[in-house]
Design a protein around this motif. Sequence first.
Motif, PDB file in Angstrom:
ATOM      1  N   ILE A 219      26.931 -51.242 134.448  1.00  8.19           N
ATOM      2  CA  ILE A 219      26.785 -51.017 133.007  1.00  8.19           C
ATOM      3  C   ILE A 219      26.606 -52.354 132.292  1.00  8.19           C
ATOM      4  O   ILE A 219      25.735 -52.500 131.433  1.00  8.19           O
ATOM      5  CB  ILE A 219      27.990 -50.243 132.439  1.00  8.19           C
ATOM      6  CG1 ILE A 219      27.971 -48.800 132.948  1.00  8.19           C
ATOM      7  CG2 ILE A 219      28.008 -50.279 130.908  1.00  8.19           C
ATOM      8  CD1 ILE A 219      29.240 -48.014 132.659  1.00  8.19           C
ATOM      9  N   ARG A 220      27.422 -53.350 132.656  1.00  8.06           N
ATOM     10  CA  ARG A 220      27.298 -54.684 132.056  1.00  8.06           C
ATOM     11  C   ARG A 220      25.886 -55.243 132.259  1.00  8.06           C
ATOM     12  O   ARG A 220      25.290 -55.774 131.330  1.00  8.06           O
ATOM     13  CB  ARG A 220      28.310 -55.667 132.666  1.00  8.06           C
ATOM     14  CG  ARG A 220      29.718 -55.500 132.183  1.00  8.06           C
ATOM     15  CD  ARG A 220      30.607 -56.620 132.736  1.00  8.06           C
ATOM     16  NE  ARG A 220      30.251 -57.904 132.157  1.00  8.06           N
ATOM     17  CZ  ARG A 220      30.669 -58.348 130.982  1.00  8.06           C
ATOM     18  NH1 ARG A 220      31.478 -57.629 130.241  1.00  8.06           N
ATOM     19  NH2 ARG A 220      30.296 -59.542 130.547  1.00  8.06           N
TER      20      ARG A 220
ATOM     21  N   ALA B  41      23.257 -55.944 129.397  1.00  9.32           N
ATOM     22  CA  ALA B  41      22.870 -57.361 129.283  1.00  9.32           C
ATOM     23  C   ALA B  41      21.350 -57.492 129.182  1.00  9.32           C
ATOM     24  O   ALA B  41      20.846 -58.265 128.361  1.00  9.32           O
ATOM     25  CB  ALA B  41      23.388 -58.153 130.483  1.00  9.32           C
ATOM     26  N   TRP B  42      20.616 -56.738 130.010  1.00  6.16           N
ATOM     27  CA  TRP B  42      19.152 -56.770 129.927  1.00  6.16           C
ATOM     28  C   TRP B  42      18.694 -56.327 128.545  1.00  6.16           C
ATOM     29  O   TRP B  42      17.809 -56.945 127.951  1.00  6.16           O
ATOM     30  CB  TRP B  42      18.521 -55.886 131.002  1.00  6.16           C
ATOM     31  CG  TRP B  42      18.569 -56.451 132.387  1.00  6.16           C
ATOM     32  CD1 TRP B  42      19.259 -55.944 133.452  1.00  6.16           C
ATOM     33  CD2 TRP B  42      17.913 -57.628 132.885  1.00  6.16           C
ATOM     34  NE1 TRP B  42      19.071 -56.738 134.564  1.00  6.16           N
ATOM     35  CE2 TRP B  42      18.251 -57.763 134.238  1.00  6.16           C
ATOM     36  CE3 TRP B  42      17.072 -58.564 132.299  1.00  6.16           C
ATOM     37  CZ2 TRP B  42      17.766 -58.808 135.035  1.00  6.16           C
ATOM     38  CZ3 TRP B  42      16.599 -59.599 133.093  1.00  6.16           C
ATOM     39  CH2 TRP B  42      16.945 -59.713 134.437  1.00  6.16           C
ATOM     40  N   LEU B  43      19.301 -55.264 128.032  1.00  7.40           N
ATOM     41  CA  LEU B  43      18.952 -54.780 126.694  1.00  7.40           C
ATOM     42  C   LEU B  43      19.268 -55.839 125.637  1.00  7.40           C
ATOM     43  O   LEU B  43      18.459 -56.112 124.749  1.00  7.40           O
ATOM     44  CB  LEU B  43      19.706 -53.480 126.388  1.00  7.40           C
ATOM     45  CG  LEU B  43      19.536 -52.905 124.982  1.00  7.40           C
ATOM     46  CD1 LEU B  43      18.089 -52.495 124.737  1.00  7.40           C
ATOM     47  CD2 LEU B  43      20.477 -51.727 124.775  1.00  7.40           C
TER      48      LEU B  43
ATOM     49  N   PHE C 117      16.513 -60.328 121.821  1.00  7.29           N
ATOM     50  CA  PHE C 117      16.719 -61.728 121.413  1.00  7.29           C
ATOM     51  C   PHE C 117      18.187 -62.151 121.435  1.00  7.29           C
ATOM     52  O   PHE C 117      18.626 -62.952 120.621  1.00  7.29           O
ATOM     53  CB  PHE C 117      16.091 -61.988 120.043  1.00  7.29           C
ATOM     54  CG  PHE C 117      14.657 -61.587 119.970  1.00  7.29           C
ATOM     55  CD1 PHE C 117      13.676 -62.373 120.558  1.00  7.29           C
ATOM     56  CD2 PHE C 117      14.279 -60.403 119.351  1.00  7.29           C
ATOM     57  CE1 PHE C 117      12.340 -61.997 120.521  1.00  7.29           C
ATOM     58  CE2 PHE C 117      12.940 -60.014 119.304  1.00  7.29           C
ATOM     59  CZ  PHE C 117      11.972 -60.819 119.895  1.00  7.29           C
ATOM     60  N   GLY C 118      18.948 -61.597 122.377  1.00  2.00           N
ATOM     61  CA  GLY C 118      20.343 -61.985 122.536  1.00  2.00           C
ATOM     62  C   GLY C 118      21.302 -61.344 121.557  1.00  2.00           C
ATOM     63  O   GLY C 118      22.476 -61.717 121.506  1.00  2.00           O
ATOM     64  N   LEU C 119      20.838 -60.366 120.782  1.00  2.00           N
ATOM     65  CA  LEU C 119      21.670 -59.750 119.753  1.00  2.00           C
ATOM     66  C   LEU C 119      23.005 -59.256 120.299  1.00  2.00           C
ATOM     67  O   LEU C 119      24.041 -59.418 119.659  1.00  2.00           O
ATOM     68  CB  LEU C 119      20.913 -58.598 119.069  1.00  2.00           C
ATOM     69  CG  LEU C 119      21.640 -57.914 117.918  1.00  2.00           C
ATOM     70  CD1 LEU C 119      21.969 -58.908 116.807  1.00  2.00           C
ATOM     71  CD2 LEU C 119      20.802 -56.764 117.378  1.00  2.00           C
TER      72      LEU C 119
ATOM     73  N   SER D 289      31.092 -58.722 123.343  1.00  2.00           N
ATOM     74  CA  SER D 289      29.632 -58.577 123.375  1.00  2.00           C
ATOM     75  C   SER D 289      29.313 -57.112 123.659  1.00  2.00           C
ATOM     76  O   SER D 289      30.196 -56.325 124.004  1.00  2.00           O
ATOM     77  CB  SER D 289      29.047 -59.457 124.483  1.00  2.00           C
ATOM     78  OG  SER D 289      29.473 -58.994 125.756  1.00  2.00           O
ATOM     79  N   TRP D 290      28.043 -56.754 123.534  1.00  2.00           N
ATOM     80  CA  TRP D 290      27.650 -55.385 123.866  1.00  2.00           C
ATOM     81  C   TRP D 290      27.981 -55.032 125.312  1.00  2.00           C
ATOM     82  O   TRP D 290      28.494 -53.940 125.566  1.00  2.00           O
ATOM     83  CB  TRP D 290      26.174 -55.164 123.601  1.00  2.00           C
ATOM     84  CG  TRP D 290      25.793 -55.110 122.151  1.00  2.00           C
ATOM     85  CD1 TRP D 290      26.624 -55.166 121.063  1.00  2.00           C
ATOM     86  CD2 TRP D 290      24.476 -54.995 121.628  1.00  2.00           C
ATOM     87  NE1 TRP D 290      25.898 -55.098 119.909  1.00  2.00           N
ATOM     88  CE2 TRP D 290      24.572 -54.980 120.220  1.00  2.00           C
ATOM     89  CE3 TRP D 290      23.225 -54.904 122.214  1.00  2.00           C
ATOM     90  CZ2 TRP D 290      23.461 -54.882 119.407  1.00  2.00           C
ATOM     91  CZ3 TRP D 290      22.114 -54.804 121.397  1.00  2.00           C
ATOM     92  CH2 TRP D 290      22.237 -54.793 120.006  1.00  2.00           C
ATOM     93  N   PRO D 291      27.741 -55.930 126.290  1.00  2.00           N
ATOM     94  CA  PRO D 291      28.145 -55.587 127.661  1.00  2.00           C
ATOM     95  C   PRO D 291      29.650 -55.348 127.785  1.00  2.00           C
ATOM     96  O   PRO D 291      30.079 -54.467 128.532  1.00  2.00           O
ATOM     97  CB  PRO D 291      27.698 -56.800 128.480  1.00  2.00           C
ATOM     98  CG  PRO D 291      26.529 -57.337 127.721  1.00  2.00           C
ATOM     99  CD  PRO D 291      26.911 -57.148 126.269  1.00  2.00           C
TER     100      PRO D 291
END
Length: 149
Positions: A106-107, A111-113, A118-120, A133-135
């Motif tokens: 999942i991470r 992470a790819w997304l 642009f690293g959002l 972070s999102w991950p």
Amino acid sequence: MANVVSAGVGRRLGAMAYDGVIVLALWLLITIIHLAFFRLILSQPVEAVGASALAVWSLRGLLLLSTTGFFCFFWQCAGMTLGMQAWRLRVQTIDGQTITLRQSLIRCGIAWLSLALFGLGYWWVLLDSRQRSWPDIASQTRTVFVPDH
């Protein structure tokens, strides 16, 4: 786990840069082996190597699998990649344990997304009250600072 400090964006970016160099080296090695396979084993002419859809998509798949494997292996074995070790970071479950394969996958996916946007997903650390972070959020994990002992 009140004494655990979440990793800030600066350390995360440092670890990502360090790991990026390692992943780039891994990608170069895989690309060389892939091209050699098509040239030497399949006996394709030099001008045809890498030109077919099979060659392009198989290489992309290998690069994606190797990168995912790199991160999942290190997160599950040590809780940190080499870059994270250099920047004294660790990824762990909410209760401080080693993350599972499912959480690792999942991470990686998130992470790819995050990187595609642009690293959002990583800049989100600056907005989240718990510096996640999102991950981290999607996989129910934390990236924490590991103090010197």
